[in-house]
Design an enzyme around this catalytic site. Structure first.
Site, short mmCIF file in Angstrom:
data_model
loop_
_atom_site.label_atom_id
_atom_site.label_comp_id
_atom_site.label_asym_id
_atom_site.label_seq_id
_atom_site.Cartn_x
_atom_site.Cartn_y
_atom_site.Cartn_z
N GLU A 197 -62.13 -12.15 9.40
CA GLU A 197 -61.96 -13.53 9.85
C GLU A 197 -61.08 -14.25 8.84
O GLU A 197 -61.42 -14.34 7.66
CB GLU A 197 -63.32 -14.24 9.94
CG GLU A 197 -63.17 -15.59 10.63
CD GLU A 197 -64.26 -16.60 10.28
OE1 GLU A 197 -64.45 -17.55 11.03
OE2 GLU A 197 -64.92 -16.43 9.23
N ASP A 206 -71.85 -8.25 11.22
CA ASP A 206 -71.18 -9.36 10.56
C ASP A 206 -71.61 -9.32 9.10
O ASP A 206 -72.80 -9.20 8.81
CB ASP A 206 -71.68 -10.65 11.20
CG ASP A 206 -70.70 -11.79 11.12
OD1 ASP A 206 -70.08 -11.94 10.05
OD2 ASP A 206 -70.56 -12.52 12.11
N ASP A 216 -68.44 -20.65 16.59
CA ASP A 216 -67.97 -21.85 15.88
C ASP A 216 -67.11 -22.74 16.77
O ASP A 216 -66.66 -23.80 16.33
CB ASP A 216 -67.10 -21.45 14.68
CG ASP A 216 -67.85 -20.68 13.62
OD1 ASP A 216 -69.08 -20.88 13.49
OD2 ASP A 216 -67.21 -19.86 12.92
N ASP A 271 -66.73 -12.04 7.29
CA ASP A 271 -66.68 -13.50 7.35
C ASP A 271 -65.70 -14.06 6.31
O ASP A 271 -65.71 -13.62 5.15
CB ASP A 271 -68.10 -14.03 7.06
CG ASP A 271 -68.25 -15.51 7.34
OD1 ASP A 271 -68.09 -15.90 8.51
OD2 ASP A 271 -68.55 -16.26 6.40
#
Ligand code: TEU
Length: 561
Positions: free
Chosen positions: A256, A100, A330, A201
């Site tokens: 994302e 990530d 999340d 991200d």
């Protein structure tokens, strides 16, 4: 799209949230050695790739999404040697590892930001986004995703910096080519170590409208996002990163995408655009947000959910590539959200898995989803740790919402719902740690845990194992097109995939009651072979069937006359 199949088109990816996965000692939070110790379990599940949430050095205001050093491992999680060993073990087991990477913003403790703050004449000042206020107010009325203004005042320079998330997460200025070079260097460093890709991200937020306009519309989504979402130069920036890093190192990338559109995602993931391998979008996880407001409760609207999937399945088919997911760190647990976490937990968890995994795209499984983990139903505000949860609580309370209503909405929506420790067995703290866990373990761990799942041939685990294997065995799952067979039905979700002469029929009862279902006349009435089910003894599809609560059936027809 230039269609050339890559490894990630048929791989299933498993997401690990390191803080909550496995503690190799008694620290109370997970660590890298803990992950390495559980790789055999992941191998048994059958996944091909691991996505590791941020493990870089970080003050942990947002559990690692606030990076203060991209080149160091967070000491709480271990050392670089531990990471190297994890990567080596993954590869030796035939698993790939993707990292990530958070490059829309850094922690305000990152040395770049510290220099920017303390030496306003340094080149680092321009690595961030600084603006003058207007009449003693922030430069714009943009709102942080975690509540409150997106601008933080710096007394010393009398300017504001932008933070789309917490005030400790300062947005980077991608307009600056030197900053972009630094970001590419960071990614190159990890690529050279041999990682197989990146999850990027909030990558569609990196290009801000340089005019910094005021938001003039009102509503929960009218918070300034239209001025930085899929912004003016985002495709150019991604093409540059692709040229510099992704293509040379043959990396798989998943972006994302916050509040994006299909048209944008076609561009991001079209191989001819040379940007990203695939995209996450969140539209399907907003069907229970009334008017787009996450902090208001509502049930899942199945008709809207199906319409969204049809739009994305058809829109990306032969154009780009979808990431398929129900859960992440999340989001609340899907079985508590769109299924049933009471008596029908196992059936509904399997049904939800089937509905998702039989579509086109790369499926992502979030840790614990494969054993049907639920929301923890915390009773006290103090049990929550998430920065967003506490910000929203304070904000809504100051606006007059009472404690009881806030606890109800947080109970459903808090990001901590998915962050409770992984439930490994029935020993204290679910075998997650020998210390005190950083976040309480859900009370149902004696019943829902990996050990029990592995002992039970009818567990959610073995159903997920089967779904992963089906994707390997049947190219129609990776390649076929998508048609919703009953878009207006509020209780069932049935779709057809077609590839060459083959048809795959996927039937799901999304309700806790039996429902009648008919095989459409337009489909072959015979020749169906059952390939996956969540109840024993399932029949051939017919003109008059009763689907049991949360029943799920998958049939294959080879088109033989
Ligand atoms: O999340 C981006 C994001 O916008 C959301 O999923 C966000 O958590 C939600 O809208 C809040 O209601 C990513 C990460 O996945 C998340 O954990 C980070 O907090 C965030 O970016 C900032 O880096």
């Amino acid at each position: 799209m230039t269609s050339q199949r890559q490894w990630w088109h048929s791989s299933t990816i498993y997401q690990i949230y390191p803080r909550s996965f496995c503690d190799s000692g008694s620290k109370g939070h997970g660590d890298i050695k803990g992950i390495t110790s559980r790789l055999d379990y992941l191998k048994q599940l059958g996944i091909g790739t691991v996505w590791l949430c941020p493990i870089y050095r970080s003050p942990q205001i947002d559990n690692g999404y606030d990076i203060s050093d991209y080149y160091q491992i967070e000491p709480a999680y271990g050392t670089m040697a531990d990471f190297d060993e994890l990567l080596r073990r993954c590869h030796s087991l035939g698993l790939r590892l993707i990292m990530d990477i958070v490059i829309n913003h850094t922690s305000t403790e990152h040395p770049w930001f510290q220099k920017a703050l303390k030496e306003p004449d340094s080149p680092e000042r321009d690595f961030y986004i600084w603006q003058e206020g207007i009449d003693g107010k922030p430069p714009t009325n943009w709102q942080s995703k975690f509540g409150g203004s997106a601008w933080q005042y710096d007394e010393a320079s009398k300017q504001y910096y932008l933070h789309l998330f917490a005030k400790e997460q300062a947005d980077l200025n991608w307009e600056n080519p030197k900053l972009r070079e630094q970001v590419c260097d960071v990614m190159r460093f990890w690529a050279k170590k041999g990682v197989d890709g990146f999850r990027l991200d909030v990558i569609n937020l990196i290009s801000k409208d340089q005019r910094f306009p005021q938001e003039t519309e009102s509503g929960p989504q009218q918070d300034g996002r239209r001025f930085y979402t899929d912004g003016p130069r985002v495709h150019e920036f991604l093409q540059e990163a692709n040229r510099e890093v992704f293509t040379p190192f043959k990396l798989m990338t998943v972006g994302e995408m916050s509040s994006t559109t299909l048209e944008q995602c076609q561009r991001y993931s079209d191989p001819d655009s040379h940007e990203l391998s695939m995209v996450f979008n969140f539209h399907h996880l907003k069907v229970d947000y009334p008017g787009g407001d996450k902090w208001q409760l509502a049930q899942c609207d199945l008709i809207s959910l199906k319409a969204i999937f049809a739009h994305w399945q058809q829109g990306l088919h032969n154009v780009g590539w979808n990431a398929l997911f129900w859960c992440n760190h999340d989001q609340p647990r899907i079985v508590s959200r769109f299924g049933c976490d009471g008596p029908h937990r196992v059936f509904s968890a399997k049904m939800l898995g089937t509905a998702l995994h039989m579509m086109q795209g790369t499926p992502f499984i979030y840790q614990g989803e494969e054993i049907g983990m639920t929301n923890p139903k915390f009773k006290h505000l103090e049990q929550y740790q998430d920065v967003e949860t506490h910000n929203i609580y304070r904000l809504k309370q100051s606006q007059g919402t009472c404690h009881q209503d806030l606890m109800a909405v947080i109970g459903d929506r808090s990001r901590d719902n998915s962050r409770t420790p992984m439930q490994w067995d029935e020993t204290p703290n679910a075998g997650f740690t020998r210390g005190t866990p950083w976040l309480d373990v859900a009370e149902n761990f004696p019943e829902i845990n990996v050990k029990r799942a592995l002992e039970d041939p009818d567990s959610v685990f073995y159903h997920y194992q089967k779904l992963i294997q089906l994707r390997r065995d049947y190219p129609i799952i990776t390649e076929g097109d998508y048609q919703d067979l009953c878009p207006e039905d509020p209780k069932s979700w049935c779709y057809l995939r077609q590839y060459q002469e083959q048809k795959l029929l996927v039937i799901n009862n999304f309700s806790a009651n039996p429902i009648d279902w008919q095989l459409p006349q337009s489909l072959p009435q015979t020749g169906w072979q059952l390939v996956c089910a969540n109840y024993p003894g399932s029949p051939e599809p017919s003109s008059a069937m009763t689907l049991r609560p949360y029943e799920s059936l998958v049939f294959l027809n080879n088109g033989e006359k």
